[in-house]
Scaffold this active site. Structure first.
Site, PDB file in Angstrom:
ATOM      1  CE  LYS A  68      -6.329  13.429   7.279  1.00  0.00           C
ATOM      2  NZ  LYS A  68      -6.466  13.023   5.862  1.00  0.00           N
ATOM      3  CE  LYS A  92      -4.010   2.811   9.912  1.00  0.00           C
ATOM      4  NZ  LYS A  92      -3.785   2.870   8.449  1.00  0.00           N
ATOM      5  CE  LYS A 104      -7.461   3.879   2.732  1.00  0.00           C
ATOM      6  NZ  LYS A 104      -6.258   4.078   3.555  1.00  0.00           N
ATOM      7  CB  THR A 188       3.465   5.812   5.604  1.00  0.00           C
ATOM      8  OG1 THR A 188       2.352   6.680   5.371  1.00  0.00           O
ATOM      9  CG2 THR A 188       2.958   4.425   5.939  1.00  0.00           C
ATOM     10  CG  ASN A 219       4.312   7.157  -0.113  1.00  0.00           C
ATOM     11  OD1 ASN A 219       4.580   6.928   1.061  1.00  0.00           O
ATOM     12  ND2 ASN A 219       4.042   8.367  -0.555  1.00  0.00           N
ATOM     13  CB  SER A 356      -2.789  13.131   7.247  1.00  0.00           C
ATOM     14  OG  SER A 356      -2.494  12.749   5.931  1.00  0.00           O
TER      15      SER A 356
HETATM   16  P1  NAD Z   1       2.031   2.793  -3.513  1.00  0.00           P
HETATM   17  O1  NAD Z   1       0.999   2.814  -4.563  1.00  0.00           O
HETATM   18  O2  NAD Z   1       2.975   3.930  -3.434  1.00  0.00           O
HETATM   19  O3  NAD Z   1       2.885   1.463  -3.620  1.00  0.00           O
HETATM   20  C1  NAD Z   1       2.336   0.180  -3.656  1.00  0.00           C
HETATM   21  C2  NAD Z   1       3.460  -0.774  -4.010  1.00  0.00           C
HETATM   22  O4  NAD Z   1       2.974  -2.112  -3.915  1.00  0.00           O
HETATM   23  C3  NAD Z   1       3.993  -0.604  -5.428  1.00  0.00           C
HETATM   24  O5  NAD Z   1       5.386  -0.771  -5.427  1.00  0.00           O
HETATM   25  C4  NAD Z   1       3.339  -1.766  -6.189  1.00  0.00           C
HETATM   26  O6  NAD Z   1       4.112  -2.172  -7.289  1.00  0.00           O
HETATM   27  C5  NAD Z   1       3.348  -2.801  -5.085  1.00  0.00           C
HETATM   28  N1  NAD Z   1       2.385  -3.867  -5.307  1.00  0.00           N
HETATM   29  C6  NAD Z   1       1.136  -3.787  -5.792  1.00  0.00           C
HETATM   30  N2  NAD Z   1       0.588  -5.031  -5.849  1.00  0.00           N
HETATM   31  C7  NAD Z   1       1.524  -5.872  -5.357  1.00  0.00           C
HETATM   32  C8  NAD Z   1       1.584  -7.264  -5.137  1.00  0.00           C
HETATM   33  N3  NAD Z   1       0.548  -8.047  -5.458  1.00  0.00           N
HETATM   34  N4  NAD Z   1       2.704  -7.771  -4.609  1.00  0.00           N
HETATM   35  C9  NAD Z   1       3.757  -6.987  -4.306  1.00  0.00           C
HETATM   36  N5  NAD Z   1       3.765  -5.669  -4.488  1.00  0.00           N
HETATM   37  C10 NAD Z   1       2.670  -5.128  -5.014  1.00  0.00           C
HETATM   38  O7  NAD Z   1       1.227   2.585  -2.158  1.00  0.00           O
HETATM   39  P2  NAD Z   1       1.669   2.965  -0.695  1.00  0.00           P
HETATM   40  O8  NAD Z   1       1.138   4.306  -0.403  1.00  0.00           O
HETATM   41  O9  NAD Z   1       3.120   2.673  -0.503  1.00  0.00           O
HETATM   42  O10 NAD Z   1       0.782   1.931   0.140  1.00  0.00           O
HETATM   43  C11 NAD Z   1       1.224   0.603   0.406  1.00  0.00           C
HETATM   44  C12 NAD Z   1       0.449   0.064   1.596  1.00  0.00           C
HETATM   45  O11 NAD Z   1       0.648   0.936   2.709  1.00  0.00           O
HETATM   46  C13 NAD Z   1      -1.075   0.000   1.392  1.00  0.00           C
HETATM   47  O12 NAD Z   1      -1.600  -1.104   2.084  1.00  0.00           O
HETATM   48  C14 NAD Z   1      -1.557   1.270   2.036  1.00  0.00           C
HETATM   49  O13 NAD Z   1      -2.909   1.192   2.458  1.00  0.00           O
HETATM   50  C15 NAD Z   1      -0.615   1.348   3.199  1.00  0.00           C
HETATM   51  N6  NAD Z   1      -0.516   2.699   3.758  1.00  0.00           N
HETATM   52  C16 NAD Z   1      -0.083   3.752   3.008  1.00  0.00           C
HETATM   53  C17 NAD Z   1      -0.040   5.015   3.593  1.00  0.00           C
HETATM   54  C18 NAD Z   1       0.453   6.214   2.843  1.00  0.00           C
HETATM   55  O14 NAD Z   1       0.500   7.289   3.445  1.00  0.00           O
HETATM   56  N7  NAD Z   1       0.834   6.112   1.598  1.00  0.00           N
HETATM   57  C19 NAD Z   1      -0.429   5.195   4.911  1.00  0.00           C
HETATM   58  C20 NAD Z   1      -0.841   4.104   5.641  1.00  0.00           C
HETATM   59  C21 NAD Z   1      -0.886   2.857   5.042  1.00  0.00           C
END
Ligand code: NAD
Length: 428
Positions: A68, A92, A104, A188, A219, A356
């Site tokens: 996953k 995780k 992934k 998350t 997100n 999920s």
């Molecule tokens: P997203 O695409 O919704 O948001 C990413 C955010 O990071 C955006 O606001 C973007 O502008 C910002 N960003 C990008 N580059 C940047 C930088 N250099 N400095 C500061 N901000 C920056 O992504 P997300 O889903 O919120 O994921 C964010 C993190 O959380 C990732 O590491 C992802 O792997 C992790 N994550 C997400 C989920 C999920 O369900 N969405 C689950 C587990 C982990």
């Protein structure tokens, strides 16, 4: 950082191995991904030209169940990054005791440069390329950075077209109207909120006297900032890829979210408005945000934000890793020596994969839960596993990251042993 992200990720495992007795088989198997796929995805662009995109899918380990993990669309996506993220997913899922292994996926591109139609063709093309590698009982993709429910819906649809059957459980994070789970989009952040609410009281911290900075307003980061704001925390700084804003008295998070939403770009389905355009604040860079004198720092963007280069400038007392891998292993040791509490990604951001899992369960049994049921189950899981890892860290006198790896390793080791190890075959 001189070596690969994966080499750095593996160092956390090496540290944890000192505190757990595992079969040689388990240690050997966890060093390598089960399988890695690199694909070229041809996409017809709106101007008629053909562009080839590079995509990846890595299944790290499936001992505990189908693999996953999310799919990331980002210019920096590489096999090394996808493999590291799949490795973290393996732990995780074990930490949260979900019946899954880790995987992934990703495509190397800047999604903001594509039109909606190009994005749809790309997402369907990715599924065409990996269709034999995924499946509801094999490997189940989900959203990650710059992918969203609509993209997951396209991916499910394409898989169904290829297989000539309806398999909603092949992808999670879908729109609710086509089999997604209520609460998945906010999972998350909600999961991270439960971890924060479980741990901070142990340090006698109360929300109204706790300042917070959040890097990444997507997100996960934006939703968590709002949950903390609603609970009375003083969220003083937030940022996105274009930069950040800071207000000593605290920011009004809902209005910043409204602003970001209202400034959506038209090129793609992403928010292009920057939080930097809000008034009554100081502007700061993402680097400055990481160095703010706050109680709680929440990296919620990308990997390797805190490294040997800036770790000594970090002033926060607690770091909750919502992003995957935001601190490298060298910086980790320095933070620990400085007494800064780091709560690891494999626990903090596990709410996403937990819901999920709930979505996959609901798809498979055809019975859908209310938002209240989803959040109640999520809270139960997050609090239970957070308390267990906290206990493990006290018992072994180790940091929360090592405790989480030890905890996950016990479950992975037990599953691998159940299939037979050298001891069983030679001595048994
Ligand atoms: P997203 O695409 O919704 O948001 C990413 C955010 O990071 C955006 O606001 C973007 O502008 C910002 N960003 C990008 N580059 C940047 C930088 N250099 N400095 C500061 N901000 C920056 O992504 P997300 O889903 O919120 O994921 C964010 C993190 O959380 C990732 O590491 C992802 O792997 C992790 N994550 C997400 C989920 C999920 O369900 N969405 C689950 C587990 C982990």
């Amino acid at each position: 950082m001189s070596d690969s992200l994966f080499a750095d990720a593996s160092r956390r495992l090496e540290r944890a191995l000192k505190y757990v007795s595992l079969s040689e088989d388990t240690i050997e198997r966890l060093k390598y991904p089960k399988s890695s796929l690199i694909v070229s995805i041809p996409v017809r662009m709106d101007d008629g030209s053909l562009r080839i995109f590079q995509g990846y899918r890595v299944r790290y380990d499936d001992t505990r169940g189908p693999t996953k993990g999310g799919v990331r669309y980002h210019p920096k996506v590489s096999l090394d990054e996808v493999q590291s993220l799949a490795f973290w997913m393996t732990f995780k899922c074990a930490v949260l005791n979900l019946p899954f292994g880790g995987a992934k996926g990703g495509i190397t591109l800047n999604p903001k440069e594509l039109s909606k139609l190009e994005l749809e063709r790309l997402s369907r093309g990715y599924v065409d390329a990996i269709a034999d590698f995924i499946g509801p009982d094999v490997d189940i993709p989900a959203p990650d950075v710059y992918t969203n429910p609509m993209i997951m819906g396209w991916m499910m649809d394409q898989y169904n077209i290829i297989k000539r059957q309806l398999s909603p459980a092949v992808v999670t994070g879908k729109p609710v109207t086509i089999g997604g789970s209520l609460g998945r989009e906010t999972a998350t952040a909600t999961g991270a909120f439960f971890v924060i609410q479980t741990l901070l009281p142990k340090f006698k911290r109360i929300p109204s006297e706790t300042t917070v900075a959040v890097q990444g307003f997507g997100n996960a980061g934006a939703e968590l900032a709002e949950l903390l704001w609603k609970a009375g925390y003083k969220v003083v700084a937030v940022s996105d890829s274009q930069g950040g804003i800071y207000a000593k008295q605290g920011l009004d998070i809902p209005s910043i979210r409204r602003f970001k939403d209202a400034n959506k770009g038209i090129k793609a389905i992403y928010c292009e408005g920057s939080v930097c355009n809000i008034v009554e604040h100081e502007i700061l860079t993402n680097e400055q945000l990481l160095e703010l004198d706050v109680d709680v720092l929440i990296p919620a963007a990308l990997e390797n934000q805190i490294t040997e280069a800036n770790v000594n400038d970090v002033k926060a007392k607690f770091i909750f890793e919502v992003a995957n891998g935001p601190i490298d292993s060298a910086a980790d040791l320095i933070l620990e020596a400085r007494g800064i509490q780091v709560i690891p990604d494999i626990l903090v951001n596990a709410g996403g994969v937990t819901v999920s899992y709930f979505e996959w369960v609901q798809n498979r049994c055809g019975l859908y839960w209310t938002l209240g049921e989803v959040n109640q189950r999520l809270q139960h899981k997050m609090v239970e596993e957070t308390e267990a890892i906290w206990k493990k860290s006290e018992e072994l006198s180790v940091c929360m990251r090592t405790a989480a790896y030890v905890y996950g390793l016990h479950r992975l080791g037990a599953a691998m042993n159940a299939k037979g190890t050298r001891d069983y075959y030679v001595n048994g």
